[in-house]
Every structure is written in structure tokens, then in C-alpha cells.
Design an enzyme around this catalytic site. Sequence first.
Site, PDB file in Angstrom:
ATOM      1  N   HIS A   1      -4.868  -9.830   8.290  1.00  0.00           N
ATOM      2  CA  HIS A   1      -3.411  -9.720   8.177  1.00  0.00           C
ATOM      3  C   HIS A   1      -2.732 -10.677   9.145  1.00  0.00           C
ATOM      4  O   HIS A   1      -3.177 -10.837  10.281  1.00  0.00           O
ATOM      5  CB  HIS A   1      -2.953  -8.281   8.450  1.00  0.00           C
TER       6      HIS A   1
ATOM      7  N   PHE B   1       0.870  -1.171   0.000  1.00  0.00           N
ATOM      8  CA  PHE B   1       0.000   0.000   0.000  1.00  0.00           C
ATOM      9  C   PHE B   1       0.909   1.223   0.000  1.00  0.00           C
ATOM     10  O   PHE B   1       2.011   1.167   0.551  1.00  0.00           O
ATOM     11  CB  PHE B   1      -0.882   0.043   1.254  1.00  0.00           C
TER      12      PHE B   1
ATOM     13  N   TYR C   1       8.348   9.144  40.447  1.00  0.00           N
ATOM     14  CA  TYR C   1       8.755  10.169  39.479  1.00  0.00           C
ATOM     15  C   TYR C   1       7.758  10.330  38.339  1.00  0.00           C
ATOM     16  O   TYR C   1       7.968  11.124  37.444  1.00  0.00           O
ATOM     17  CB  TYR C   1      10.163   9.868  38.925  1.00  0.00           C
TER      18      TYR C   1
ATOM     19  N   THR D   1      -5.448  -6.567   3.263  1.00  0.00           N
ATOM     20  CA  THR D   1      -4.215  -6.249   2.545  1.00  0.00           C
ATOM     21  C   THR D   1      -4.182  -6.933   1.183  1.00  0.00           C
ATOM     22  O   THR D   1      -3.748  -6.350   0.193  1.00  0.00           O
ATOM     23  CB  THR D   1      -3.003  -6.701   3.380  1.00  0.00           C
TER      24      THR D   1
ATOM     25  N   THR E   1      -0.444  -0.955  13.372  1.00  0.00           N
ATOM     26  CA  THR E   1      -1.701  -1.642  13.632  1.00  0.00           C
ATOM     27  C   THR E   1      -1.493  -2.795  14.608  1.00  0.00           C
ATOM     28  O   THR E   1      -2.343  -3.071  15.452  1.00  0.00           O
ATOM     29  CB  THR E   1      -2.269  -2.189  12.303  1.00  0.00           C
ATOM     30  N   SER E   2      -0.345  -3.442  14.493  1.00  0.00           N
ATOM     31  CA  SER E   2      -0.058  -4.575  15.379  1.00  0.00           C
ATOM     32  C   SER E   2      -0.109  -4.146  16.842  1.00  0.00           C
ATOM     33  O   SER E   2      -0.612  -4.878  17.693  1.00  0.00           O
ATOM     34  CB  SER E   2       1.322  -5.142  15.057  1.00  0.00           C
TER      35      SER E   2
END
Lengths: 446, 446
Positions: free
Chosen positions: A134, A24, A280, A193, A92-93
Site C-alpha cells: 500500500h 474493502f 502529572y 489492497t 495501519t499507517s
Amino acid sequence: MEELRAAVVPGMVHWASPNFFAFFPATNSAAAIAGELIASAMNPVGFTWLAAPAATEVEALALDWLAQLLRLPPAFMGRHCGAGGGVILGTTSEAMVVTLVAARDAALRRAAAGRGGSGGLLPRLAAYGTDQTHSTFSKACRVVGLDPSSVRTIPAGAETQCINAHCYLKHCMQADVDSGLVPTYVCATVGTTSTNAVDPIGAIADVAREFGAWVHVDAAYAGGACICPEFRHHLDGVERVDSISMSPHKWLLTCLDCTCLWVRDTRRLTDSLLDTNPVYLVKKDAAGEPVGSTDLKDMQVGIGHRFRGLKLWMVMRTYGASKLQQHIRSDVAMAKMFEARARDDEWFEVVVPRRFALVCFRVRPRGGMTEQEADEAGRELMARVNRTGKAFLASTVVGGRLVLRFAVGSTLQEQRHVRSAWELIKKTTADILQGAGTAGIQGPIH
Amino acid sequence: MEELRAAVVPGMVHWASPNFFAFFPATNSAAAIAGELIASAMNPVGFTWLAAPAATEVEALALDWLAQLLRLPPAFMGRHCGAGGGVILGTTSEAMVVTLVAARDAALRRAAAGRGGSGGLLPRLAAYGTDQTHSTFSKACRVVGLDPSSVRTIPAGAETQCINAHCYLKHCMQADVDSGLVPTYVCATVGTTSTNAVDPIGAIADVAREFGAWVHVDAAYAGGACICPEFRHHLDGVERVDSISMSPHKWLLTCLDCTCLWVRDTRRLTDSLLDTNPVYLVKKDAAGEPVGSTDLKDMQVGIGHRFRGLKLWMVMRTYGASKLQQHIRSDVAMAKMFEARARDDEWFEVVVPRRFALVCFRVRPRGGMTEQEADEAGRELMARVNRTGKAFLASTVVGGRLVLRFAVGSTLQEQRHVRSAWELIKKTTADILQGAGTAGIQGPIH
């Protein structure tokens, strides 16, 4: 800079080239590059609101604006309702991992409440995608500790390449429940995809709800198109899902990395991902009162957080809805032009309906050519075209057959580049089919 | 740009300011910013070698150069031996997640081989840190599915703030084995966030080896100093660990994000993180032969991969080892100057020995002041100093007492900024202790 030109540039694949039609596109713009430049120079570490208030606020604002462009339900917008909101991640993962962790922990808590303990339940949580989801989805499932044998691959329909929720998904979930598994997470894809197929989000959400499973929508690429009213119907049903991600670094002119994740209830993320807030990192004002929004670190895997929101804010503020929509439509028009030529040409066939700006085509088996020979001719076509350096294509497999992917949309692309690529493809095919013939075909390239 | 100046900049915490002494500095440089700019403009998606060969190669080269600067054993260098190498990630947390996943899966495989199945074993894998290990470690353990009750917190020594490996760690691991757990992963820290304590890497590796556990070294901040020979001893024993990460975005002049992870055997990462290589991502040349190095996507959680290697390459190529070392030494010299003033001043005490460029100090309880009152005075000191906008400090807790952290090293810092901050601290303390007294202390700020 001399070394860069001499040693690095020649070894690059030029994703920014207007002759890039593979994978893409990674679209880009002056506004995005400027945003990245300024963010790199200011270089804040926006892990907490207090550590860089404007970095957190700009990110939340950019996410809300994009949610409005996509007409996502207000529940996903941090500045509208109570619990919704989002975070900008790298890929995306990562969006899958953080939502999987939230869904996993929620399922374990529910199971523990029902059975007096969640011990040993993790291997029995089931997640669902299709054979077109995917591959990073199954990897994300492995990362969060799901048992690979409980990650289900539902067969996508041969025609549609998408899932039949009411039939296959429901059947699979019910069978899993019957065998003691807990349906936990479904990944639906808007724009796969391989071929840009679109899973029916609403139907999936309806089925998943029966089983209490989390529904995530991966709209990494095609989500970009959904800012145009004529494409928005692909997101119908999104008001019933738990989360959705899309990546402006794919189609919305924003350089890497920028994956937007929206969730209906950010507390479901922070329940799992809240950092324990060492001294912190606590967030209190001078009077000891808690201040600011949800800390971004509590909605992601890591602690450090780049100022990714700035470039997305600058892209939207600079170009506005109409220019972004115009950009999408221009790409789609070019893809339509290519599709029409391939469809009308005797040598080619368009394999699946073009939905966005990706055309999936192949050499048509004709004149006694077998399917296998057509596949070989397609492989040879891609190899020869790519070797010219004048166009770059990728391939996929649909229904067992080799299919070429022509993805329009690289930022500098104009009609003339698509026309040139078409002519190159046409001429190369002629050479192959009329000249040396398939006998001259060398080894495959993918 | 007008909006940016008016609406965003005033809401930032200016990490690039020379008056920033909080957290750890996020150092930066012209070379890094230029590298990020060029990477953003080229915008390759370097998930596979084939998708951007030079992006993969530059990253591998930069990692090897930095490994040489750190005098890491050749086993960690991709271009020297067989199996070693690394990847540049976004945060230390990601480095922990990918190595935890690799260690987790290796432990499950070993257990399965010994017992005829790994079912149900995941909740019994144990991981080890100290009470000074960054909280993101326990979060990373949760992300990969470890049972929170199997994530051990070893008490750090009160004096050293680091672990006694041969005593506490070994004892804890043995007790776990005795109760049926499987010691799987130890996180050792070189330069803890709270006080810059250094765990004894070699001793930890020796103990972990007895139990077959993976040892990861988190040297996010202090790893930067180890490019100087006089600090390198803090990494002694690294030749016996499995992985080490450090973040040039902290102290090596490289803007966010840039966390370098080296592993002794990249196959141990790819065994767990190999993407299933769908057709559009296979890596073969025109003759069908596999090409290129390990694909970066197979050593990280996600698929997409920014060209982070470029800025690190440009930083090292532009400044070289000597300028980078000089930068570290200059920061350390400034921290020494501040430390000497605090130590020699009747109103302050330095709480733990300064090892790098972080000084941990507090108001000394004197003249009948209780420890509690000294803590309150410290809180008020930090609140008043931070409110001036002329210096920004953070705090931590050591041994139950409030301690102020003065972290030198923001890129533009010079001796005069440290001197000004010291004078501001001194004057503010005088106001508090001699003027309004502790009675005037308002609510706490952290």
C-alpha cells in the site's frame, strides 16, 4: 436530526449499504456500535494505566484473545510471555510509523555502537516493500525521516503479485549493503489492497534476518480471514517476524477505528516512543512503587488514547470465534459465487486467483476487441453501474490493464445482493458490447 | 452488559464523574455522544472526498465554524480564502507530527535549493519549545527524525512559566544559526499542561519569521476558552503563525477523539503527506475531471479517517456559541471560587495566577514548616484525598516545589462538587497538620 437527514445523509457514500462492493468493506455490528457508544459515554483518556486501569487491561485482553484466534505465537501475547504485546491504533499507517520508528532507532543505535556515532546515518537506512505494498508505506517512511531514495520498491511477480524473497529481496538488500546502505525494515503484505496477493512471510523473515532488518506484516484486511483454520496458512512464518498489524474495522465487524498491532518485544517500541513522563503522568502507587502494565501512550505517536479496546472486546465476547468465522466464510462463499459466474461467462475473465472475498475481473477482449478496448469497456461498465446507485465498484490496474474490484463483505450483504449486482453488471455489459458498442463509451471514471 | 458492569466498570477511573479534578477534564455532551453513535453506525471511511463527500464537507464546515468562534484569521478557513483549512485528528501529538513533517520538508527543500542538495541536513534542523511545553513535543520531534540534540528547551520565566521570545528564543536561534543549524519549528503553548501558562504567540511569530521557522500553536485545552471574547486575547498574534491546534475533546463538550488542526496553507501539508494516489483512490468524476476538496488522507499520517466531524458539527449546531461560552464561563467561575478559598486560607497558597479553570495550589509552609515539609504535606494531602474516592487530584512541580492541580470542568460538575472537594481538602489538611502532623506522612503518591 432533521438537518442531519436533509443535509448530511444524502451526501454520504453509504459504506453500510449491502450494495457496496468498492474498496474493502468497513464491517460493523451491534456489539461494536454499543461498545463505541459506551466508550464515548465513559470517555476515559487511557494514556497511562493509572489514568484508566480497566481501559488498558481490556485493550490488552482483547488483543490477546484476537492473537489466540489468529494463532499468533505466544511471544506476541502480553499476558503470556515476558516482552510481547500490543496496542490498538487508528490506522495501519500508524502501526507502520511506530514500528518504523522503533526499527529506525534500533538500526541507528547498532550503527552508532559499531562506528562510534550515528550522525548522518539516517539517510542511509533502507526500507523495502513491493509495487503492490500500500502506498501508505512509502508515506510512513517519509514521515519518520527515511530518505525517499532509500525506500525500495521490489517488483512483485507478474503471476503472483507477491514478492520473491529469496531472489529479488535478498539481491536488493545485498546490493544496498554493498553500496553502504543499512537494510532496516521490510513491509510484507497479507492481502494486498489491489488484488489480495500474499507475500511469503516466512521467506521474507529468513532473508531479513540475515541483514538484521525488522519485518512487519500488514494484514489489515486479510488478517480477518486468518481466524479460520483454512486461511491460517497465509500467516505461516509469522513466528519469525517482529510485528504484525491487522484491522478488525475492515472484516471483523468492528466499526472504525481499530487497528491491532502486536510486537514481539514492546520494549523495542517504548525505547523509541516512551514519553518522558512529566510529573502529572508518572505511574506509582501510594508507596512510590511502579504500577500497572506498559502505558499505552508509550507504544503510539500521541498521548491521548480512546477506549478502542471496549468495542473489540464486546465483539469477541458477543459473537465468539464460531460466529466470526461463520461471517468470514459466508462472505467468501458469496465471493466464490460471483467469481464462478464471472469465470464461466464469455464476456468476462477473472484476472488473479480469488483468495479471500475480493474478485478481480475484467471485460474479456474477444471478437476482435483489443486489450485497450476491453479496458475502455470495463471503465464504461463501472461508470454506468455506479451511476445507477444500485451497486458501487472500484477498479485497479494489474499488469497495465484495467481491472474491476468486486469486494464482498459489507455487513448487511446477502446472496441476493451479490446476485442483483451480477445481473446489473451482466446487463450493463450487454448494453455496452451489443448496443451502443465501444463507440458510445464516454470519458473514464476510476 | 453484565460482564461490563462487573469486570470493567469497577476498574475504570471515572473521568465523567463530577468529582474528577485531575489532569484536564474530558468534557462530553449528549450531542457529541449522539454524533459519535451515528458516525459509528454510518461508519464511512472518509479518506478521500469521493469515498464519503459529506464526511469531508461536514468536517470542513465544523472546522470553519469553530475557527469563526475562535476568531481565527480567514486565512485558516477552508471555505473563505484559497489555501487555508484543516483536518480533525486524534491527538495534539498528531497535529505536531504532521506540521513538523511539513516544516521539516520545507526546510530541507530550502536548504537544498541554496546548497545543491539536502543530503545529511536533517540532523541539523532545530526545533524549539520551553521546559513547560508538553513532553509529547519532543517525542513528535523524535518521530519525524529530528536529532534529539537539536530539539531545544528554552527556559520558561520563573514568574510567568512562559517564554521570553525576544530574549531567550531569539538568542537561542541566532546561536544555532551561528553553529550551522537551521531553525525550523517553534511550538508555542496557550495553556500549558502544568500550570496553564501562555506563551506570547505574536512575539514568537515575529522572532521565528526572522529565521524562517514554522510556528505552531498548541492550544489543546485553553483554546476552548478562547471562544469567549474575554479570553480571546491569549490568541493575539495568531494571524502571524503557520498552524494552530486545539482539542474540543478537552473543554468543548466533544467526546474523544477530536483535535482540530488549522494551517494557513494546506498545500504545505499535502506537499509532504500526499498519498501517491493508487488507482483505487484517484478522485475524478465521470468526465475524468478532478473533483472535491483536498482529501483528508493527504493532511494526516494515515489513510483511513473516522467521521469525527459529525460530533463536532452536532455539538456546535445543538448548543450554539452562547451555550458553549456559558459552559466555559461557569467552569471558570467555579475555579475562581476555589482559588479564592485557597488564597484566603492560612494553610494554602496559590502558586501561579489562575488563567482558566485550573487552580495550582500548595500547602503553605508556616509555623516553622520547611518547604520540604510543605511538599510532603501536599503529597500526603493528595494521597489521602484520592484514597477517599470522593475527589481526584493530580500534581505537578513548579520551581522545584510540589504543586497540586485542581482542574475544574468535568461535564457534570456543579458548585456543590467544588465546595465538597474544598471541604474535603480542608478537613484532610487539618488532620495532617494538626493531627498526626507531618510525622505521620507515608510514602509519596504522584
